[in-house]
Design a protein around this motif. Structure first.
Motif, PDB file in Angstrom:
ATOM      1  N   ARG A 189      28.434  50.737  30.980  1.00  0.00           N
ATOM      2  CA  ARG A 189      29.733  51.374  31.209  1.00  0.00           C
ATOM      3  C   ARG A 189      29.645  52.875  30.966  1.00  0.00           C
ATOM      4  NH1 ARG A 189      33.581  51.113  26.155  1.00  0.00           N
ATOM      5  NH2 ARG A 189      32.137  50.706  24.434  1.00  0.00           N
ATOM      6  N   LYS A 190      30.576  53.600  31.523  1.00  0.00           N
ATOM      7  CA  LYS A 190      30.587  55.059  31.379  1.00  0.00           C
ATOM      8  C   LYS A 190      31.697  55.523  30.446  1.00  0.00           C
ATOM      9  CE  LYS A 190      28.440  55.858  35.876  1.00  0.00           C
ATOM     10  NZ  LYS A 190      28.540  56.535  37.200  1.00  0.00           N
ATOM     11  N   THR A 191      32.177  54.595  29.619  1.00  0.00           N
ATOM     12  CA  THR A 191      33.198  54.907  28.630  1.00  0.00           C
ATOM     13  C   THR A 191      32.631  54.663  27.238  1.00  0.00           C
ATOM     14  OG1 THR A 191      34.060  52.648  28.735  1.00  0.00           O
ATOM     15  CG2 THR A 191      35.071  54.294  30.196  1.00  0.00           C
ATOM     16  N   ASN A 192      33.379  55.067  26.230  1.00  0.00           N
ATOM     17  CA  ASN A 192      32.959  54.869  24.854  1.00  0.00           C
ATOM     18  C   ASN A 192      34.086  54.256  24.049  1.00  0.00           C
ATOM     19  OD1 ASN A 192      30.305  56.226  25.004  1.00  0.00           O
ATOM     20  ND2 ASN A 192      31.523  58.062  25.383  1.00  0.00           N
ATOM     21  N   GLY A 193      33.710  53.729  22.878  1.00  0.00           N
ATOM     22  CA  GLY A 193      34.708  53.215  21.966  1.00  0.00           C
ATOM     23  C   GLY A 193      35.164  51.812  22.291  1.00  0.00           C
ATOM     24  N   PHE A 194      36.189  51.377  21.555  1.00  0.00           N
ATOM     25  CA  PHE A 194      36.734  50.029  21.726  1.00  0.00           C
ATOM     26  C   PHE A 194      37.687  50.003  22.913  1.00  0.00           C
ATOM     27  CE2 PHE A 194      40.096  46.928  21.052  1.00  0.00           C
ATOM     28  CZ  PHE A 194      39.375  45.776  20.805  1.00  0.00           C
ATOM     29  N   ARG A 195      37.553  48.992  23.751  1.00  0.00           N
ATOM     30  CA  ARG A 195      38.449  48.824  24.900  1.00  0.00           C
ATOM     31  C   ARG A 195      38.676  47.336  25.150  1.00  0.00           C
ATOM     32  NH1 ARG A 195      38.398  53.536  28.480  1.00  0.00           N
ATOM     33  NH2 ARG A 195      39.239  52.221  30.133  1.00  0.00           N
ATOM     34  N   TYR A 196      39.913  47.005  25.534  1.00  0.00           N
ATOM     35  CA  TYR A 196      40.185  45.676  26.055  1.00  0.00           C
ATOM     36  C   TYR A 196      39.827  45.658  27.542  1.00  0.00           C
ATOM     37  CZ  TYR A 196      42.759  44.426  21.820  1.00  0.00           C
ATOM     38  OH  TYR A 196      43.094  44.141  20.531  1.00  0.00           O
ATOM     39  N   VAL A 197      39.335  44.516  28.007  1.00  0.00           N
ATOM     40  CA  VAL A 197      38.963  44.346  29.406  1.00  0.00           C
ATOM     41  C   VAL A 197      40.091  43.627  30.124  1.00  0.00           C
ATOM     42  CG1 VAL A 197      37.264  43.367  31.004  1.00  0.00           C
ATOM     43  CG2 VAL A 197      36.529  44.216  28.751  1.00  0.00           C
ATOM     44  N   SER A 198      40.494  44.138  31.267  1.00  0.00           N
ATOM     45  CA  SER A 198      41.488  43.472  32.113  1.00  0.00           C
ATOM     46  C   SER A 198      40.824  43.068  33.429  1.00  0.00           C
ATOM     47  CB  SER A 198      42.672  44.395  32.390  1.00  0.00           C
ATOM     48  OG  SER A 198      42.300  45.446  33.258  1.00  0.00           O
ATOM     49  N   GLU A 199      41.500  42.201  34.165  1.00  0.00           N
ATOM     50  CA  GLU A 199      40.946  41.759  35.443  1.00  0.00           C
ATOM     51  C   GLU A 199      40.843  42.907  36.437  1.00  0.00           C
ATOM     52  OE1 GLU A 199      42.259  37.690  36.854  1.00  0.00           O
ATOM     53  OE2 GLU A 199      43.744  38.056  35.273  1.00  0.00           O
ATOM     54  N   SER A 200      41.637  43.946  36.254  1.00  0.00           N
ATOM     55  CA  SER A 200      41.600  45.096  37.159  1.00  0.00           C
ATOM     56  C   SER A 200      40.658  46.196  36.686  1.00  0.00           C
ATOM     57  CB  SER A 200      43.010  45.672  37.321  1.00  0.00           C
ATOM     58  OG  SER A 200      43.525  46.111  36.076  1.00  0.00           O
ATOM     59  N   SER A 201      39.987  45.982  35.543  1.00  0.00           N
ATOM     60  CA  SER A 201      39.012  46.963  35.073  1.00  0.00           C
ATOM     61  C   SER A 201      37.867  47.059  36.068  1.00  0.00           C
ATOM     62  CB  SER A 201      38.463  46.560  33.701  1.00  0.00           C
ATOM     63  OG  SER A 201      39.468  46.532  32.714  1.00  0.00           O
TER      64      SER A 201
END
Length: 347
Positions: A79-91
């Motif tokens: 991934r090209k992001t950092n930190g904590f993230r929730y995943v959604s179906e539209s991610s």
């Protein structure tokens, strides 16, 4: 390129010293690990990629999701992001990684999340979940999981376990002593007794107590972006197979006798497909003269090939599941439930 990897052997020695020292610092509590008072189940491996962590994670999701409030936590590799993230179906795969996106799209009611720092991620999830599955966290020693499942690929287990960059191991075989279960993945459906004995002896050198299970891959029918199953006849169909996984060999071996002709376009594991890649793939497809032809890819690669021009053609992914040897699945499931029941009353 093998000779080049051997030229890098001095760096392998240096890496081995660093890894060994780091693990001993954690073992002797000089570096601190954090544990939690509810089940945190790690699915990991010692080598880089290709051992089947995602199918094992999905197996556990199916096993537990209807009985517990479940979350999965991954690093989100690629991934090209950092930190904590929730995943959604539209991610997108660029936002959260291809494997977490696959989990979320397949199990939309389950919480899927990513974080480089697994302990921080668990802190964000623990108030609303009673079990957390951690995909690819065996080397994350900051966490002391309640249960560890360690996977080994059948085809590579008898090879010399050299560390990177000369070999493909990111941790030493001796570290398998920390695992509660050892699973040999991508095995033949039937294994000769002498092969089984040799593998078990090899694993027992470092872990004398953990049960050892053998699993194999079960391939399902191809599915397109709209969830429709492939209903054609592969025997007279040319297939352009696109893979960006660490070990496509089992899939190629499975497909080759089923199709009229298999054309394989391999990419690196977790490859980010560029517009030029898509153009080359499309040109390769157009160059296949058989009028009966389809695209086929893995479910993980499908997450990174979404929303591309390839979907104007017959474009399918092939889901996989793991299968246990006869009688072993129930034993494995019982061990998982017994562990969970140490923390959570049986539901």
């Amino acid at each position: 390129m093998i000779w080049l990897r051997w030229l890098l052997f001095p760096f392998t020695i240096l890496y081995m010293i660093i890894i060994w020292t780091r693990n001993r610092l954690y073992d002797h509590h000089i570096l601190k690990s954090k544990s939690f008072d509810f089940p945190t189940i790690v699915i990991g491996n010692l080598a880089i990629g290709g051992t089947g962590k995602s199918p094992m994670t999905e197996f556990l999701i199916r096993l537990l999701k209807d009985k517990h409030t479940l979350a999965t936590l991954s690093r989100g590799y690629g991934r090209k992001t950092n930190g904590f993230r929730y995943v959604s179906e539209s991610s997108s795969a660029e936002e959260v990684g291809d494997e977490p996106l696959q989990f979320k799209r397949k199990f939309p009611t389950v919480t899927v999340s990513v974080s480089e720092d697994r302990c921080f991620g668990i802190e964000q999830l623990k108030a609303t979940h009673d079990i957390i599955l951690l995909d690819d966290a065996f080397q994350h020693r900051k966490l002391q999981p309640s249960f560890s499942i360690l996977l080994f690929d059948y085809r590579s287990i008898d090879k010399l376990p050299l560390l990177l960059p000369t070999g493909n191991y990111r941790d030493m075989m001796m570290e398998s002593h920390r695992a509660d279960v050892l699973i040999v993945t991508k095995s033949p459906a039937e294994i000769r007794p002498d092969e089984r004995s040799n593998i078990e002896k090899r694993l027992r050198k470092h872990n004398q107590t953990a049960p050892i299970y053998f699993t194999h891959i079960q391939y399902n029918t191809g599915i397109d972006a709209k969830g429709r199953l492939f209903t054609g006849d592969l025997s007279d169909t040319d297939v352009l197979l696109i893979t960006g996984i660490a070990n496509p060999a089992p899939l190629i071996q499975y497909l080759s006798p089923l199709v009229n002709r298999l054309v394989h376009m391999p990419f690196a594991d977790h490859h980010t497909f560029s517009s030029l890649d898509i153009q080359k793939i499309e040109e390769m497809y157009k160059g296949i003269t058989n009028t009966k032809k389809i695209f086929l890819t893995t479910e993980k690669d499908f997450q990174r090939l979404d929303y591309t021009p390839l979907h104007q053609y017959p474009f399918y992914y092939i889901p996989i599941e793991i299968g246990f040897e006869e009688g072993c699945q129930h034993i494995f499931e019982t061990k998982i439930f017994d562990h969970i029941n140490e923390y959570i009353p049986s539901k």
